[in-house]
Design an enzyme around this catalytic site. Sequence first.
Site, PDB file in Angstrom:
ATOM      1  N   GLY A   1     -21.311  11.469  -1.987  1.00  0.00           N
ATOM      2  CA  GLY A   1     -21.379  12.133  -0.565  1.00  0.00           C
ATOM      3  C   GLY A   1     -20.555  12.007   0.251  1.00  0.00           C
ATOM      4  O   GLY A   1     -20.666  10.872   1.190  1.00  0.00           O
TER       5      GLY A   1
ATOM      6  N   ASN B   1     -20.149  20.059   8.873  1.00  0.00           N
ATOM      7  CA  ASN B   1     -19.191  20.104  10.081  1.00  0.00           C
ATOM      8  C   ASN B   1     -18.039  19.482   9.636  1.00  0.00           C
ATOM      9  O   ASN B   1     -16.810  19.323  10.512  1.00  0.00           O
ATOM     10  CB  ASN B   1     -19.714  19.503  11.446  1.00  0.00           C
ATOM     11  CG  ASN B   1     -20.856  20.365  11.893  1.00  0.00           C
ATOM     12  OD1 ASN B   1     -20.822  21.867  11.676  1.00  0.00           O
ATOM     13  ND2 ASN B   1     -21.817  19.840  12.374  1.00  0.00           N
TER      14      ASN B   1
ATOM     15  N   ILE C   1      -2.045  39.338 -19.381  1.00  0.00           N
ATOM     16  CA  ILE C   1      -1.817  39.628 -20.777  1.00  0.00           C
ATOM     17  C   ILE C   1      -2.986  40.148 -21.399  1.00  0.00           C
ATOM     18  O   ILE C   1      -2.824  41.174 -22.143  1.00  0.00           O
ATOM     19  CB  ILE C   1      -1.422  38.336 -21.500  1.00  0.00           C
ATOM     20  CG1 ILE C   1      -0.081  37.512 -21.077  1.00  0.00           C
ATOM     21  CG2 ILE C   1      -1.417  38.465 -22.899  1.00  0.00           C
ATOM     22  CD1 ILE C   1       0.171  36.145 -21.490  1.00  0.00           C
TER      23      ILE C   1
ATOM     24  N   GLU D   1     -12.028  17.699  -3.701  1.00  0.00           N
ATOM     25  CA  GLU D   1     -11.533  16.485  -3.451  1.00  0.00           C
ATOM     26  C   GLU D   1     -10.067  16.526  -2.785  1.00  0.00           C
ATOM     27  O   GLU D   1      -9.230  15.833  -2.946  1.00  0.00           O
ATOM     28  CB  GLU D   1     -11.174  15.868  -4.790  1.00  0.00           C
ATOM     29  CG  GLU D   1     -12.428  15.705  -5.621  1.00  0.00           C
ATOM     30  CD  GLU D   1     -12.292  14.685  -6.785  1.00  0.00           C
ATOM     31  OE1 GLU D   1     -11.456  13.736  -6.527  1.00  0.00           O
ATOM     32  OE2 GLU D   1     -12.991  14.664  -7.755  1.00  0.00           O
TER      33      GLU D   1
ATOM     34  N   SER E   1      -5.204  21.854  -1.221  1.00  0.00           N
ATOM     35  CA  SER E   1      -4.108  21.607  -1.423  1.00  0.00           C
ATOM     36  C   SER E   1      -3.296  21.457  -0.071  1.00  0.00           C
ATOM     37  O   SER E   1      -2.409  20.702   0.135  1.00  0.00           O
ATOM     38  CB  SER E   1      -3.229  23.208  -1.835  1.00  0.00           C
ATOM     39  OG  SER E   1      -4.021  23.383  -3.186  1.00  0.00           O
TER      40      SER E   1
HETATM   41  N1  CAA Z   1      -6.704   4.341   0.148  1.00  0.00           N
HETATM   42  C1  CAA Z   1      -6.923   3.253   1.324  1.00  0.00           C
HETATM   43  N2  CAA Z   1      -6.867   3.445   2.538  1.00  0.00           N
HETATM   44  C2  CAA Z   1      -6.680   4.577   3.081  1.00  0.00           C
HETATM   45  C3  CAA Z   1      -6.084   5.618   2.349  1.00  0.00           C
HETATM   46  C4  CAA Z   1      -6.174   5.582   0.601  1.00  0.00           C
HETATM   47  N3  CAA Z   1      -5.796   6.458   0.070  1.00  0.00           N
HETATM   48  N4  CAA Z   1      -6.133   6.583   3.103  1.00  0.00           N
HETATM   49  C5  CAA Z   1      -6.149   6.163   4.185  1.00  0.00           C
HETATM   50  N5  CAA Z   1      -6.523   5.005   4.338  1.00  0.00           N
HETATM   51  C6  CAA Z   1      -6.697   4.260   5.382  1.00  0.00           C
HETATM   52  C7  CAA Z   1      -5.652   4.084   6.476  1.00  0.00           C
HETATM   53  O1  CAA Z   1      -4.671   3.422   5.893  1.00  0.00           O
HETATM   54  C8  CAA Z   1      -6.365   3.660   7.794  1.00  0.00           C
HETATM   55  O2  CAA Z   1      -6.387   2.495   7.797  1.00  0.00           O
HETATM   56  P1  CAA Z   1      -5.670   1.536   9.035  1.00  0.00           P
HETATM   57  O3  CAA Z   1      -5.907   2.141  10.281  1.00  0.00           O
HETATM   58  O4  CAA Z   1      -6.434   0.180   8.932  1.00  0.00           O
HETATM   59  O5  CAA Z   1      -4.291   1.619   8.763  1.00  0.00           O
HETATM   60  C9  CAA Z   1      -7.577   4.522   7.513  1.00  0.00           C
HETATM   61  O6  CAA Z   1      -7.994   4.698   6.108  1.00  0.00           O
HETATM   62  C10 CAA Z   1      -7.636   5.828   8.366  1.00  0.00           C
HETATM   63  O7  CAA Z   1      -6.653   6.379   7.847  1.00  0.00           O
HETATM   64  P2  CAA Z   1      -5.813   7.840   8.232  1.00  0.00           P
HETATM   65  O8  CAA Z   1      -5.698   7.392   9.810  1.00  0.00           O
HETATM   66  O9  CAA Z   1      -4.651   8.362   7.508  1.00  0.00           O
HETATM   67  O10 CAA Z   1      -6.899   8.839   8.365  1.00  0.00           O
HETATM   68  P3  CAA Z   1      -7.046  10.340   8.551  1.00  0.00           P
HETATM   69  O11 CAA Z   1      -8.256  10.479   9.768  1.00  0.00           O
HETATM   70  O12 CAA Z   1      -5.754  11.061   9.323  1.00  0.00           O
HETATM   71  O13 CAA Z   1      -7.373  11.490   7.358  1.00  0.00           O
HETATM   72  C11 CAA Z   1      -6.794  12.373   5.570  1.00  0.00           C
HETATM   73  C12 CAA Z   1      -6.479  11.163   6.377  1.00  0.00           C
HETATM   74  C13 CAA Z   1      -5.806  12.285   4.193  1.00  0.00           C
HETATM   75  C14 CAA Z   1      -6.681  13.671   6.037  1.00  0.00           C
HETATM   76  C15 CAA Z   1      -8.283  12.182   4.899  1.00  0.00           C
HETATM   77  O14 CAA Z   1      -9.295  12.571   5.692  1.00  0.00           O
HETATM   78  C16 CAA Z   1      -8.599  12.989   3.614  1.00  0.00           C
HETATM   79  O15 CAA Z   1      -8.309  12.857   2.483  1.00  0.00           O
HETATM   80  N6  CAA Z   1      -9.229  14.035   3.859  1.00  0.00           N
HETATM   81  C17 CAA Z   1      -9.828  14.830   2.820  1.00  0.00           C
HETATM   82  C18 CAA Z   1     -10.891  14.332   2.424  1.00  0.00           C
HETATM   83  C19 CAA Z   1     -11.666  15.032   1.000  1.00  0.00           C
HETATM   84  O16 CAA Z   1     -10.566  14.979   0.007  1.00  0.00           O
HETATM   85  N7  CAA Z   1     -12.706  15.562   0.753  1.00  0.00           N
HETATM   86  C20 CAA Z   1     -13.130  15.971  -0.475  1.00  0.00           C
HETATM   87  C21 CAA Z   1     -14.462  15.757  -0.878  1.00  0.00           C
HETATM   88  S1  CAA Z   1     -15.147  14.901  -2.178  1.00  0.00           S
HETATM   89  C22 CAA Z   1     -15.317  16.257  -3.127  1.00  0.00           C
HETATM   90  O17 CAA Z   1     -14.890  17.561  -2.919  1.00  0.00           O
HETATM   91  C23 CAA Z   1     -15.976  16.038  -4.436  1.00  0.00           C
HETATM   92  C24 CAA Z   1     -16.821  17.208  -4.984  1.00  0.00           C
HETATM   93  O18 CAA Z   1     -17.885  16.971  -5.244  1.00  0.00           O
HETATM   94  C25 CAA Z   1     -16.102  18.450  -5.765  1.00  0.00           C
END
Ligand code: CAA
Length: 380
Positions: free
Chosen positions: A124, A129, A337, A363, A366
Amino acid sequence: MFAELSEEHIKYREKVRKFAEDVVAPKAAEIDESGEFSWDTFKKMAEFGLLGVPFPKEYGGAGLDDLSYAIAVEEISRVCGSTGVTLAAHVSLGTYPIYDYGTEEQKRRYLIPLAKGEHIGSFGLTEPNTGSDAAATETTAKLVGDKWVINGTKRFITSGAIADTIVFTASQDRSKGAHGISAFIVEKGTPGFSSGKDENKLGLRGSVTSELVFEDCTIPKENLLGKEYEGFKIFMHTLDSGRISIGAMGLGIAQGALDASIKYAKERTHSGKPLLKYQLIQKLIADMATEIEAARHLVYHAARLKGMGKNITKEGAIAKLYASEMAMRVSTKAIQIHGSHGLTKEYPVERFLRDAKLLEIGEGTSEIQRIVIARQILGK
Ligand code: CAA
């Protein structure tokens, strides 16, 4: 074609393909049409050992590697995307974080029944929002005495309503953004925890997608997963691997679309010749096969790196981005096709197209994958 795989991986693929064709395929169109989850298929996947492929045997898993798991998701999705996403969400999202971050006690209590497929797992993160901006989590967690009190709503949660164990994020301090978030485990039936509506979706209709509601839900202090305020990182790390399984789904759906197209083009004639004899059809098939093969290399590469314990933030995002967009292109060509037949439910290709669309969104869209990849290359 699979020359890069070991003998064991090739044999494992054959075993899973047989299971997929015998058990999963016969129900694929039916569960897509009815939108009903197949408990029978889930039970049979458990018996086969699919629900714990990459976890050690001592924790109820099959003790195989991450590449075997990617192959399993690919083969199941080749016949049924709905079953593929149920498997992927259970293993990558619902179970992996407990394996990676759980205490020994949490592993004994939750991981073992999940890996055996006696329980269903779920993840979850998304809220009404907050989707792409996962750091803006509005669900809150407050420690009151020796219990966490949780309030908030999650949305679009795969298997949410049917899950026995759900890992989820909640903020302890919303002013801290990503750094205020912690991860927790909640069990089905916990007072104050309920599931809301199940979404009526375009594709992956035989999988369950639910709203989860926490209303002064109290969970034991020890249901914190990992350390306090580390929930965002735990969830991002989990998604890095989960994205490989979405890539594997794209691979499977595209392969299913190609296989159906070759079969159709062999059987269907035009001006007395099978469609396959026409070079414009051959071009479509060659392009589809080329893109599938490219995606296969990306997905398997990311799975192998994960198995080696490497950071796969970039490789997981690349595999997911390419394979999910590729699955859309390939399933569109598959309908082309098939001509008018491809638009009907007599053939599986319209289902493949509808199922593929989720892969560009779930997840991380894109657009989010491109942000993740660019940040890995350029820095934030
Ligand atoms: N691994 C470990 N740590 C990570 C990381 C990773 N891959 N990515 C970021 N972090 C850490 C960063 O290092 C940072 O830590 P520090 O400040 O200590 O350095 C902290 O997390 C915050 O990271 P960001 O500042 O990069 O965060 P952000 O707010 O800018 O967001 C984002 C980054 C990539 C946009 C992220 O919000 C994201 O991936 N969003 C998409 C969410 C998503 O994929 N949702 C899908 C839901 S699940 C789903 O769909 C499942 C289903 O049921 C089908």
